[in-house]
Motif scaffolding. Structure first.
Motif, PDB file in Angstrom:
ATOM      1  N   CYS A 163       0.844  -1.199   0.000  1.00 55.98           N
ATOM      2  CA  CYS A 163       0.000   0.000   0.000  1.00 55.98           C
ATOM      3  C   CYS A 163       0.879   1.248   0.000  1.00 55.98           C
ATOM      4  CB  CYS A 163      -0.912  -0.001   1.220  1.00 55.98           C
ATOM      5  SG  CYS A 163      -1.828  -1.542   1.448  1.00 55.98           S
ATOM      6  N   GLY A 164       0.985   1.897  -1.148  1.00 56.48           N
ATOM      7  CA  GLY A 164       1.785   3.109  -1.255  1.00 56.48           C
ATOM      8  C   GLY A 164       1.044   4.338  -0.761  1.00 56.48           C
ATOM      9  N   LEU A 165       1.754   5.466  -0.697  1.00 54.81           N
ATOM     10  CA  LEU A 165       1.191   6.711  -0.164  1.00 54.81           C
ATOM     11  C   LEU A 165       1.258   7.819  -1.214  1.00 54.81           C
ATOM     12  CD1 LEU A 165       2.708   6.490   3.429  1.00 54.81           C
ATOM     13  CD2 LEU A 165       0.369   5.942   2.721  1.00 54.81           C
ATOM     14  N   TRP A 166       0.965   9.055  -0.811  1.00 55.96           N
ATOM     15  CA  TRP A 166       0.826  10.161  -1.749  1.00 55.96           C
ATOM     16  C   TRP A 166       1.338  11.449  -1.121  1.00 55.96           C
ATOM     17  CZ3 TRP A 166      -2.363   9.856   2.177  1.00 55.96           C
ATOM     18  CH2 TRP A 166      -3.157   8.718   2.305  1.00 55.96           C
ATOM     19  N   MET A 167       1.939  12.256  -1.943  1.00 60.30           N
ATOM     20  CA  MET A 167       2.329  13.610  -1.570  1.00 60.30           C
ATOM     21  C   MET A 167       1.262  14.578  -2.088  1.00 60.30           C
ATOM     22  SD  MET A 167       5.278  13.213  -0.059  1.00 60.30           S
ATOM     23  CE  MET A 167       5.975  14.867  -0.052  1.00 60.30           C
ATOM     24  N   HIS A 168       1.312  15.788  -1.576  1.00 61.43           N
ATOM     25  CA  HIS A 168       0.481  16.907  -2.008  1.00 61.43           C
ATOM     26  C   HIS A 168      -0.965  16.735  -1.531  1.00 61.43           C
ATOM     27  CE1 HIS A 168       0.209  20.678  -4.018  1.00 61.43           C
ATOM     28  NE2 HIS A 168      -0.745  20.277  -4.851  1.00 61.43           N
ATOM     29  N   ASN A 169      -1.863  16.303  -2.392  1.00 61.36           N
ATOM     30  CA  ASN A 169      -3.281  16.218  -2.035  1.00 61.36           C
ATOM     31  C   ASN A 169      -3.547  14.902  -1.303  1.00 61.36           C
ATOM     32  OD1 ASN A 169      -6.040  16.597  -1.876  1.00 61.36           O
ATOM     33  ND2 ASN A 169      -6.432  15.974  -3.997  1.00 61.36           N
ATOM     34  N   ALA A 170      -3.715  14.972   0.003  1.00 58.41           N
ATOM     35  CA  ALA A 170      -3.892  13.759   0.803  1.00 58.41           C
ATOM     36  C   ALA A 170      -5.263  13.135   0.544  1.00 58.41           C
ATOM     37  CB  ALA A 170      -3.734  14.079   2.290  1.00 58.41           C
ATOM     38  N   ASP A 171      -5.383  11.853   0.873  1.00 50.81           N
ATOM     39  CA  ASP A 171      -6.626  11.102   0.649  1.00 50.81           C
ATOM     40  C   ASP A 171      -7.516  11.225   1.878  1.00 50.81           C
ATOM     41  OD1 ASP A 171      -8.505   9.482  -0.471  1.00 50.81           O
ATOM     42  OD2 ASP A 171      -7.424   7.608  -0.118  1.00 50.81           O
ATOM     43  N   TYR A 172      -8.240  12.352   1.962  1.00 49.64           N
ATOM     44  CA  TYR A 172      -9.109  12.620   3.100  1.00 49.64           C
ATOM     45  C   TYR A 172     -10.563  12.329   2.742  1.00 49.64           C
ATOM     46  CZ  TYR A 172      -5.291  15.336   5.272  1.00 49.64           C
ATOM     47  OH  TYR A 172      -4.109  15.746   5.833  1.00 49.64           O
ATOM     48  N   ASP A 173     -11.409  12.207   3.781  1.00 45.30           N
ATOM     49  CA  ASP A 173     -12.848  12.129   3.556  1.00 45.30           C
ATOM     50  C   ASP A 173     -13.375  13.545   3.299  1.00 45.30           C
ATOM     51  OD1 ASP A 173     -13.347  13.394   6.148  1.00 45.30           O
ATOM     52  OD2 ASP A 173     -12.779  11.465   7.012  1.00 45.30           O
ATOM     53  N   PRO A 174     -14.642  13.686   2.859  1.00 43.34           N
ATOM     54  CA  PRO A 174     -15.150  15.022   2.497  1.00 43.34           C
ATOM     55  C   PRO A 174     -15.072  16.035   3.625  1.00 43.34           C
ATOM     56  CG  PRO A 174     -16.656  13.319   1.732  1.00 43.34           C
ATOM     57  CD  PRO A 174     -15.631  12.628   2.573  1.00 43.34           C
ATOM     58  N   MET A 175     -15.373  15.618   4.874  1.00 42.33           N
ATOM     59  CA  MET A 175     -15.364  16.571   5.989  1.00 42.33           C
ATOM     60  C   MET A 175     -13.970  17.136   6.215  1.00 42.33           C
ATOM     61  SD  MET A 175     -17.684  14.090   6.198  1.00 42.33           S
ATOM     62  CE  MET A 175     -17.029  12.789   7.227  1.00 42.33           C
TER      63      MET A 175
END
Length: 422
Positions: A236-248
């Motif tokens: 399971c890789g990750l991400w820079m910049h725009n994080a994977d958040y829920d809408p709230m």
């Protein structure tokens, strides 16, 4: 006291220079064994020195290494185009920027592009890639009247189904290569393969994270009986910049970006659940394929990641299966750079997002779930898991009954179309 023999002095001298010796194969086995014992006692058995002793082919040393559970050095194997498929879910028509950015890393591999069945525009893909595009008509032609909805992000699962490679890597089409702390571009394929091809350690947490990475090892107190690890099935890789958040969270932190690159990989411990994001993921398709399915679908599911839970549900199911069968799951590297072109649109999803309540029901269920000992294959585990979901979660919300139905159907689809002999 008897003075040391000339042979003993010679071995002591060799021990002092052991890190600089290139070959021991010319020595008799009994001398190699004696030197190996002295090296162990002196605490000089580094990875390089262990390779030196193993290269002699001395059976007693090989047996000693096995009995002592000494971690043998692993030689990284670069992935080949015969064992890896890249699966891309195309949710936007113009993929030119995406493919050009990934060209240095993707061009030597076969690529499966699944066009979102709801998209009417033609795809724009640059030349120079070994790829096959699947459209809505292709999906219908292969599956016929399937009740599984392959639209949106769920279309990538069709790519998992039609692949015939041992490993699958899937990257969202709004992601570009990231830079590491040294400013070098991250090779996502190589890092995912390193994660999958080296053992995982789910039964006891190593505080230096992945002990199989260069420069790391097992810490003091780590049981030798567990140092061989187990096969890793999911990376399971990750991400820079725009994080994977829920809408709230997106709405509250609409201007926040992830700028921290953590140079680490770790095995997720046995029994620990995690939210697996489909943005940047890889897995052993030969083994885990039947558990990589589009099960849970929200009633108002959209085209943004925060509109979905299909990957979260899939990851929870896959983790339970891996735990039950003694496989490992890793998280951390590699990173991708995720676009924030859609980051400001989360507010429109906020009012109707049902994921919060669903996760309140889902997490305790998975945390307490134990599959039976009779479920000895991934296929067995998925069938049993679907039945438990229907029985325990179905009465709480019809969305879980639909998820159980989709899991059973995926199981049948895999047997018909996904298995290597299908």
């Amino acid at each position: 006291m008897r003075p040391p023999s000339l042979l003993s002095l010679t071995l002591d001298s060799a021990l002092l220079r052991i890190a600089h010796i290139a070959d021991l194969s010319h020595l008799p086995d009994h001398l190699v064994i004696d030197l190996f014992r002295r090296t162990l006692s002196a605490g000089k058995l580094t990875e390089k020195v262990l390779k030196l002793f193993l290269a002699t082919g001395c059976e007693e040393i090989i047996l000693a290494v096995q009995l002592l559970n000494i971690k043998q050095p692993l030689v990284p194997v670069l992935p080949t185009n015969s064992e890896v498929d890249i699966v891309i879910a195309a949710l936007q028509p113009n993929l030119t920027t995406f493919f050009e950015a990934w060209r240095p890393f993707f061009s030597r591999f076969h690529i499966i592009v699944i066009k979102d069945p709801d998209m009417t525009e033609d795809l724009q893909i640059p030349t120079g890639f070994d790829l096959k595009v699947y459209t809505k008509s292709d999906i219908n032609g292969v599956l016929g009247a399937s009740s599984i909805n392959f639209s949106g992000h769920s279309c990538r699962y069709f790519g998992y189904l039609v692949s015939r490679k041992k490993y699958v890597i899937s990257i969202d089409d709004n992601c570009l290569p990231a830079k590491d702390t040294a400013g070098s571009t991250v090779d996502v394929v190589a890092q995912h393969m390193a994660n999958l091809k080296t053992p995982a350690t789910p039964f006891f947490f190593n505080t230096l994270y992945d002990p199989y990475r260069k420069g790391a090892d097992f810490v003091r107190g780590y049981p030798f009986s567990l140092r061989e690890g187990v096969e890793c099935m999911l990376s399971c890789g990750l991400w820079m910049h725009n994080a994977d958040y829920d809408p709230m969270t997106h709405v509250v932190k609409r201007n926040q970006r992830n700028t921290t690159y953590v140079d680490a990989v770790m095995t997720v411990p046995l029994g620990a659940m995690l939210p697996v994001s489909g943005i940047n993921v890889a897995f052993n398709r030969d083994v885990l394929g039947p558990a990589m399915f589009p099960g849970l679908r929200l009633r108002n599911e959209g085209k943004h990641r925060w509109d979905t839970l299909e990957d979260i549900w899939n990851g929870l199911c896959a983790k339970v299966v891996c735990d039950s069968l003694g496989y490992g799951v890793k998280t951390g590297l590699p990173y991708v750079m995720r676009s924030d072109a859609e980051a400001g649109k989360a507010l429109e999803s906020l009012k109707d997002w049902e994921g919060v309540k669903i996760m309140d029901d889902v997490l305790p269920f998975f945390q307490s779930l134990k599959l039976s000992r009779t479920a000895v294959t991934v296929d067995d585990c998925v069938k049993e898991l679907a039945g438990i979901v229907r029985e325990k979660l179905g009465p709480k919300n019809a969305i879980f009954t639909e998820a159980a139905d989709a899991m059973v159907e995926w199981n049948n689809l895999w047997k018909a179309h996904g298995a290597q002999n299908a």
